[in-house]
Design a protein around this motif. Structure first.
Motif, mmCIF file in Angstrom:
data_model
loop_
_atom_site.group_PDB
_atom_site.id
_atom_site.type_symbol
_atom_site.label_atom_id
_atom_site.label_comp_id
_atom_site.label_asym_id
_atom_site.label_seq_id
_atom_site.Cartn_x
_atom_site.Cartn_y
_atom_site.Cartn_z
ATOM 1 N N GLU A 6 0.813 -1.210 0.000
ATOM 2 C CA GLU A 6 0.000 0.000 0.000
ATOM 3 C C GLU A 6 0.847 1.261 0.000
ATOM 4 O OE1 GLU A 6 -3.554 2.107 2.644
ATOM 5 O OE2 GLU A 6 -2.460 0.359 3.411
ATOM 6 N N TRP B 290 -8.825 -2.580 -5.055
ATOM 7 C CA TRP B 290 -7.820 -1.877 -4.254
ATOM 8 C C TRP B 290 -8.471 -1.231 -3.017
ATOM 9 C CZ3 TRP B 290 -2.517 -1.607 -5.444
ATOM 10 C CH2 TRP B 290 -1.764 -0.795 -4.595
ATOM 11 N N PRO C 250 -5.554 3.739 -5.115
ATOM 12 C CA PRO C 250 -4.090 3.776 -5.120
ATOM 13 C C PRO C 250 -3.566 5.189 -5.337
ATOM 14 C CG PRO C 250 -4.927 2.798 -7.158
ATOM 15 C CD PRO C 250 -6.093 2.934 -6.235
#
Length: 292
Positions: free
Chosen positions: A180, A201, A209
């Motif tokens: 991450e 995600w 992201p």
């Protein structure tokens, strides 16, 4: 109507040049008797004398000279006919195929090779573009077949070819709890597929992201991951990856199912009107195991 063959016209031309039965036979890989016999047939067909023979060699009569002049025209005429039909034989029906970058790299070359091996009756012209543009070109008639990644609506005939899984690509040996925080390398995806990636995600890390790099193609993103510059995501596992430098990690949703996108083959009406195009479609279906 003349019964003279192409070889007869050749004999006249070569004999006029060589002025010798034996040299003419040698040039055309014939026997002297064969040349003499064909000359006799020519004379009989037209009711003329083509040549006179003497110790000095062959002398052409006035009729022989006229016929030899026409022989050059006939040879040009026959060559033109031959080239015309040879060209028509080589002309193939054009099939335009819209294809996204990832599909063209991972799946299409082998399928195309199989088609050429089995049929090779079409002039296949690839139109590379993103899935949404491929779909637009299919609807406006710019392409005959479109390969589309993602569940785009299409009212025409379409076939599901495969489910292509989503993978996380990270530098080799990187712990998952560090992913991450890594720079994210974004390569151009169509919006529908990008949404699948973003939803996964967010379910994993609580947000989208943090994009650090943007590149046009997945190949560039892969190379950057191999150099330790960040992480990226890929659909499909056939990419050329140095597994000593980077590792693919299968993604799963909250229910434990593999995250994937569907890849479709979408067909225009023309695909059902041309048997050669139908053969191409059938081969693609067979290659990807459609309806099995």
């Amino acid at each position: 109507m003349t019964c003279m063959k192409e070889l007869d016209w050749k004999i006249l031309i070569v004999l006029y040049e060589k002025r010798s039965i034996s040299k003419t036979a040698e040039a055309l890989y014939l026997t002297q008797s064969a040349v003499t016999k064909r000359l006799k047939n020519i004379e009989t067909e037209w009711g003329i004398n083509v040549i006179h023979r003497s110790n000095q060699g062959v002398t052409f009569t006035e009729d022989g000279i006229y016929l030899t002049q026409k022989a050059s025209i006939m040879m040009d005429f026959l060559r033109e006919i031959r080239e015309h039909y040879a060209q028509r034989e080589c002309q193939k029906e054009v099939l335009t195929v819209g294809i996204p970058n990832s599909f063209s790299r991972l799946h299409f070359p082998e399928a195309l090779s199989k088609y050429i091996e089995c049929f090779d009756r079409l002039d296949i012209r690839l139109i590379p573009s993103s899935s949404e543009v491929v779909l637009q070109k299919l609807m406006d008639g710019s392409v005959d077949i479109g390969f589309v990644c993602g569940d785009y609506p299409y009212l025409g005939e379409k076939e599901p070819l495969m489910d292509e899984n989503l993978y996380l690509l990270v530098p080799a040996g990187m712990p998952l709890d560090e992913v991450e925080r890594q720079p994210f390398i974004q390569w151009k995806m169509n919006p529908l597929v990008e949404m699948i990636r973003d939803q996964w995600w967010k379910s994993q890390y609580g947000g989208l992201p943090h994009q650090s790099y943007q590149v046009p193609f997945a190949d560039i993103a892969i190379e950057m991951v191999e150099k330790g510059l960040g992480v990226t995501t890929l659909f499909g596992d056939k990419w050329r990856i140095d597994h000593e430098k980077a590792q693919l990690i299968q993604t799963y949703d909250e229910q434990g199912n593999k995250v994937s996108r569907k890849v479709w083959m979408m067909l225009s009406d023309r695909c059902f009107q041309n048997p050669d195009i139908s053969d191409f479609v059938s081969l693609i279906e067979e290659y990807f195991g459609v309806n099995k």
